[in-house]
Design a protein around this motif. Structure first.
Motif, PDB file in Angstrom:
ATOM      1  N   PRO A 207       0.806  -1.226   0.000  1.00  0.00           N
ATOM      2  CA  PRO A 207       0.000   0.000   0.000  1.00  0.00           C
ATOM      3  C   PRO A 207       0.835   1.271   0.000  1.00  0.00           C
ATOM      4  O   PRO A 207       0.423   2.287  -0.565  1.00  0.00           O
ATOM      5  N   ASP A 208       2.025   1.216   0.625  1.00  0.00           N
ATOM      6  CA  ASP A 208       2.880   2.406   0.695  1.00  0.00           C
ATOM      7  C   ASP A 208       4.042   2.308  -0.283  1.00  0.00           C
ATOM      8  O   ASP A 208       5.171   2.640   0.044  1.00  0.00           O
ATOM      9  N   ILE A 209       3.754   1.885  -1.520  1.00  0.00           N
ATOM     10  CA  ILE A 209       4.822   1.713  -2.506  1.00  0.00           C
ATOM     11  C   ILE A 209       5.614   2.995  -2.720  1.00  0.00           C
ATOM     12  O   ILE A 209       6.822   2.970  -2.927  1.00  0.00           O
ATOM     13  N   ASP A 210       4.951   4.157  -2.656  1.00  0.00           N
ATOM     14  CA  ASP A 210       5.658   5.429  -2.842  1.00  0.00           C
ATOM     15  C   ASP A 210       6.690   5.642  -1.741  1.00  0.00           C
ATOM     16  O   ASP A 210       7.797   6.108  -1.987  1.00  0.00           O
ATOM     17  N   THR A 211       6.329   5.268  -0.516  1.00  0.00           N
ATOM     18  CA  THR A 211       7.274   5.375   0.600  1.00  0.00           C
ATOM     19  C   THR A 211       8.409   4.385   0.440  1.00  0.00           C
ATOM     20  O   THR A 211       9.576   4.691   0.697  1.00  0.00           O
ATOM     21  N   VAL A 212       8.087   3.165   0.001  1.00  0.00           N
ATOM     22  CA  VAL A 212       9.103   2.131  -0.202  1.00  0.00           C
ATOM     23  C   VAL A 212      10.130   2.590  -1.225  1.00  0.00           C
ATOM     24  O   VAL A 212      11.338   2.404  -1.047  1.00  0.00           O
ATOM     25  N   LEU A 213       9.671   3.221  -2.305  1.00  0.00           N
ATOM     26  CA  LEU A 213      10.587   3.662  -3.354  1.00  0.00           C
ATOM     27  C   LEU A 213      11.496   4.792  -2.891  1.00  0.00           C
ATOM     28  O   LEU A 213      12.602   4.957  -3.426  1.00  0.00           O
ATOM     29  N   SER A 214      11.062   5.577  -1.920  1.00  0.00           N
ATOM     30  CA  SER A 214      11.855   6.725  -1.469  1.00  0.00           C
ATOM     31  C   SER A 214      12.659   6.429  -0.214  1.00  0.00           C
ATOM     32  O   SER A 214      13.381   7.282   0.268  1.00  0.00           O
ATOM     33  N   ARG A 215      12.540   5.226   0.308  1.00  0.00           N
ATOM     34  CA  ARG A 215      13.225   4.867   1.537  1.00  0.00           C
ATOM     35  C   ARG A 215      14.724   4.790   1.319  1.00  0.00           C
ATOM     36  O   ARG A 215      15.189   4.274   0.316  1.00  0.00           O
TER      37      ARG A 215
ATOM     38  N   ASP B  21      11.625  11.027 -24.391  1.00  0.00           N
ATOM     39  CA  ASP B  21      10.377  10.901 -23.637  1.00  0.00           C
ATOM     40  C   ASP B  21      10.324   9.613 -22.837  1.00  0.00           C
ATOM     41  O   ASP B  21       9.503   9.466 -21.937  1.00  0.00           O
ATOM     42  N   SER B  22      11.189   8.645 -23.182  1.00  0.00           N
ATOM     43  CA  SER B  22      11.178   7.365 -22.486  1.00  0.00           C
ATOM     44  C   SER B  22      12.145   7.341 -21.312  1.00  0.00           C
ATOM     45  O   SER B  22      12.315   6.317 -20.674  1.00  0.00           O
ATOM     46  N   GLU B  23      12.815   8.459 -21.057  1.00  0.00           N
ATOM     47  CA  GLU B  23      13.775   8.491 -19.973  1.00  0.00           C
ATOM     48  C   GLU B  23      13.081   8.405 -18.620  1.00  0.00           C
ATOM     49  O   GLU B  23      12.005   8.949 -18.413  1.00  0.00           O
ATOM     50  N   VAL B  24      13.711   7.699 -17.701  1.00  0.00           N
ATOM     51  CA  VAL B  24      13.189   7.557 -16.351  1.00  0.00           C
ATOM     52  C   VAL B  24      14.314   7.802 -15.368  1.00  0.00           C
ATOM     53  O   VAL B  24      15.478   7.670 -15.711  1.00  0.00           O
TER      54      VAL B  24
ATOM     55  N   GLN C  12       6.908   9.471 -10.119  1.00  0.00           N
ATOM     56  CA  GLN C  12       7.431  10.806 -10.427  1.00  0.00           C
ATOM     57  C   GLN C  12       6.291  11.780 -10.733  1.00  0.00           C
ATOM     58  O   GLN C  12       6.327  12.935 -10.312  1.00  0.00           O
ATOM     59  N   GLU C  13       5.273  11.316 -11.443  1.00  0.00           N
ATOM     60  CA  GLU C  13       4.125  12.170 -11.755  1.00  0.00           C
ATOM     61  C   GLU C  13       3.384  12.569 -10.483  1.00  0.00           C
ATOM     62  O   GLU C  13       2.851  13.677 -10.385  1.00  0.00           O
ATOM     63  N   LEU C  14       3.365  11.655  -9.521  1.00  0.00           N
ATOM     64  CA  LEU C  14       2.696  11.955  -8.257  1.00  0.00           C
ATOM     65  C   LEU C  14       3.432  13.040  -7.493  1.00  0.00           C
ATOM     66  O   LEU C  14       2.828  13.919  -6.890  1.00  0.00           O
ATOM     67  N   GLN C  15       4.780  12.988  -7.539  1.00  0.00           N
ATOM     68  CA  GLN C  15       5.586  13.910  -6.751  1.00  0.00           C
ATOM     69  C   GLN C  15       5.779  15.261  -7.422  1.00  0.00           C
ATOM     70  O   GLN C  15       5.858  16.278  -6.759  1.00  0.00           O
ATOM     71  N   SER C  16       5.830  15.282  -8.752  1.00  0.00           N
ATOM     72  CA  SER C  16       6.153  16.522  -9.460  1.00  0.00           C
ATOM     73  C   SER C  16       5.192  17.669  -9.174  1.00  0.00           C
ATOM     74  O   SER C  16       5.628  18.788  -8.898  1.00  0.00           O
ATOM     75  N   PRO C  17       3.868  17.481  -9.234  1.00  0.00           N
ATOM     76  CA  PRO C  17       2.962  18.612  -8.957  1.00  0.00           C
ATOM     77  C   PRO C  17       3.166  19.184  -7.564  1.00  0.00           C
ATOM     78  O   PRO C  17       3.118  20.395  -7.373  1.00  0.00           O
ATOM     79  N   ALA C  18       3.423  18.313  -6.591  1.00  0.00           N
ATOM     80  CA  ALA C  18       3.622  18.788  -5.221  1.00  0.00           C
ATOM     81  C   ALA C  18       4.891  19.614  -5.126  1.00  0.00           C
ATOM     82  O   ALA C  18       4.926  20.639  -4.460  1.00  0.00           O
ATOM     83  N   ARG C  19       5.948  19.147  -5.815  1.00  0.00           N
ATOM     84  CA  ARG C  19       7.208  19.891  -5.770  1.00  0.00           C
ATOM     85  C   ARG C  19       7.048  21.245  -6.437  1.00  0.00           C
ATOM     86  O   ARG C  19       7.564  22.265  -5.984  1.00  0.00           O
ATOM     87  N   SER C  20       6.304  21.257  -7.583  1.00  0.00           N
ATOM     88  CA  SER C  20       6.156  22.521  -8.297  1.00  0.00           C
ATOM     89  C   SER C  20       5.334  23.522  -7.499  1.00  0.00           C
ATOM     90  O   SER C  20       5.508  24.719  -7.635  1.00  0.00           O
ATOM     91  N   ARG C  21       4.439  23.029  -6.651  1.00  0.00           N
ATOM     92  CA  ARG C  21       3.643  23.935  -5.835  1.00  0.00           C
ATOM     93  C   ARG C  21       4.347  24.282  -4.535  1.00  0.00           C
ATOM     94  O   ARG C  21       3.854  25.095  -3.759  1.00  0.00           O
ATOM     95  N   GLY C  22       5.480  23.624  -4.277  1.00  0.00           N
ATOM     96  CA  GLY C  22       6.257  23.925  -3.088  1.00  0.00           C
ATOM     97  C   GLY C  22       5.613  23.453  -1.807  1.00  0.00           C
ATOM     98  O   GLY C  22       5.764  24.051  -0.757  1.00  0.00           O
ATOM     99  N   ARG C  23       4.837  22.349  -1.879  1.00  0.00           N
ATOM    100  CA  ARG C  23       4.212  21.835  -0.669  1.00  0.00           C
ATOM    101  C   ARG C  23       4.373  20.321  -0.610  1.00  0.00           C
ATOM    102  O   ARG C  23       4.700  19.676  -1.594  1.00  0.00           O
TER     103      ARG C  23
END
Length: 420
Positions: A27-35, A138-141, A206-217
């Motif tokens: 369920p917390d895959i996003d946390t697992v990837l950033s650990r 466009d395929s870069e990750v 990355q798509e999940l994190q990018s909007p938050a980073r761009s808004r600075g929150r």
């Protein structure tokens, strides 16, 4: 029960038989990837005997999957040949099933490898295609150099699945086989599928994190609905077909002689060039390093490092042996009749952390015999790495009241006590 993040197919390294596979994300895959504290943990768990109805939808398989997901593992399950929608038929020797398990283990190693490389990432790197070409911008990750932490890989099996597991080569042997994968073979297809799905998972994160980073929150509760796991639950991703163009695809079931002829004919120009280069380099002060063979896909130059452990649920002891290490023919193959010359997982049970769980009312093997086998393994294991428990009143199928909960609790406790 959790929904699979990906449902897809893989070709078996034995003979290209198409196998149904699933990958589950915690369920917390996003946390697992950033650990940053430890490597990403993954598992492969195999089902019981297909002719008796075994598949990756077996209740015990699903229960163990749920338990490991709660511990933060990324889980891979699959159908052996002849089970459910997988092609082929169950074999008498189990040799082909062993290679089916090898195929999924190779996939999971490289899937986790690419996810692991993304951690603490500050740069972008491209993923090469099957022909050695680089995909477009466009395929870069996001990737970084190989992470220092090894992949934590739990390999498990229930009933017949544990029997196949006992014949599995070590993860190091499996990784070495995939590192040498020639373009067009099943092993190369598996690596490409692992890369593609890892790319998709990382892009979603990355798509999940990018909007938050761009808004600075920071992310808030509402953002969780857009996570890769939540998306997967809403619509599991179905993946099929092949990653390589059909014109470049070579069947792994080619005879050993034919494979050797192809390999030698492909390698001959490079051997000649290498010989000329070595002769020429003797007169050069700074020789140019030889490039990677373009006819192999490999694994990004460096083999993923794996730290393994094993989980056996209701292990089956064959009538003609008192041990499970290993039953049946002792030397499995790895495609194109290639034999493995390294220690099998049967003895790996004695070298790496292993948990065996079985009931007092198992109908396939008597409780007395199971205890005798488990005590023998525990006595011969390194640093008491082999542990076991016999759960009261549990049968082979874990249908008795309260026994499934006891199974899950014991697995959770063992996983929590494993070294990071």
């Amino acid at each position: 029960m959790a929904e699979a993040a990906y449902t897809f197919t893989l070709p078996s390294v034995a003979d290209d038989t198409t196998l149904e596979c699933r990958v589950y994300h915690p369920p917390d895959i996003d946390t697992v990837l950033s650990r940053n504290d430890r490597g990403i943990g993954g598992a492969v768990f195999a089902h019981p005997y297909a002719p008796l109805g075994g598949s990756y939808d077996d209740p015990v398989v699903l229960s163990v999957t749920e338990t490991l997901l709660e511990q933060g593992y990324i889980i891979g399950t699959f159908n052996f040949r002849g089970a459910s929608g997988s092609q082929g038929s169950t074999t008498w020797t189990g040799r082909a099933e062993t290679e089916d398990y090898v195929s999924v283990t190779g996939f999971m190693i490289y899937y986790l490898h690419h996810l692991n490389m993304s951690r603490r990432n500050d740069t972008l790197a491209t993923i090469p295609s099957a022909g050695g070409r680089v995909l477009d911008q466009d395929s870069e990750v996001p990737f970084q150099a190989l992470s220092e932490e090894p992949i934590r890989l739990l390999l498990g099996g229930y009933s017949y699945g544990s029997l196949v597991l006992a014949r599995l080569p070590s993860p190091q042997t499996i990784t070495a086989h995939f590192q040498e994968a020639a373009i067009g073979t099943a092993a190369a297809e598996i690596i490409l599928r692992a890369r593609m799905l890892a790319k998709q998972t990382l892009q979603a994160a990355q798509e999940l994190q990018s909007p938050a980073r761009s808004r600075g929150r920071a992310l808030n509760h509402d953002d969780a609905a857009a996570s890769p796991t939540q998306r997967a639950k809403a619509s599991p991703v179905m993946v099929g077909g092949e990653e390589t163009d059909p014109s470049e695809r070579r069947q792994s079931r080619d005879s050993r002689r034919s494979a050797d002829i192809v390999r030698k004919s492909v390698e001959m120009p490079h051997r000649i060039k290498a010989r000329i280069r070595r002769h020429s380099d003797k007169t050069k002060p700074n020789p140019t390093p030889e490039k990677e063979n373009p006819h192999t896909i490999g694994g990004d130059g460096l083999a993923p490092r794996v730290r393994s452990c094993y989980l056996l649920v209701s292990p089956v002891l064959l009538p003609f042996t008192n041990i499970l290490c290993p039953p049946g023919p002792p030397t499995p193959t790895l495609g194109s009749n290639r034999r493995v010359g390294e220690t099998s997982a049967g003895s790996m049970f004695l070298q790496r952390p292993t948990l065996a769980l079985f009931g007092t009312s198992d109908i396939f093997t008597s409780s007395r015999r199971l205890r005798a086998w488990a005590e023998k393994q525990a006595h011969g294991s390194n640093d008491a790495s082999f542990t076991w428990e016999q759960i009261d009143k549990a049968g082979h199928f874990w249908r008795e009241e309260g026994v499934m909960q006891a199974l899950q609790a014991r697995i959770s406790s063992w996983v929590n006590n494993l070294s990071p």
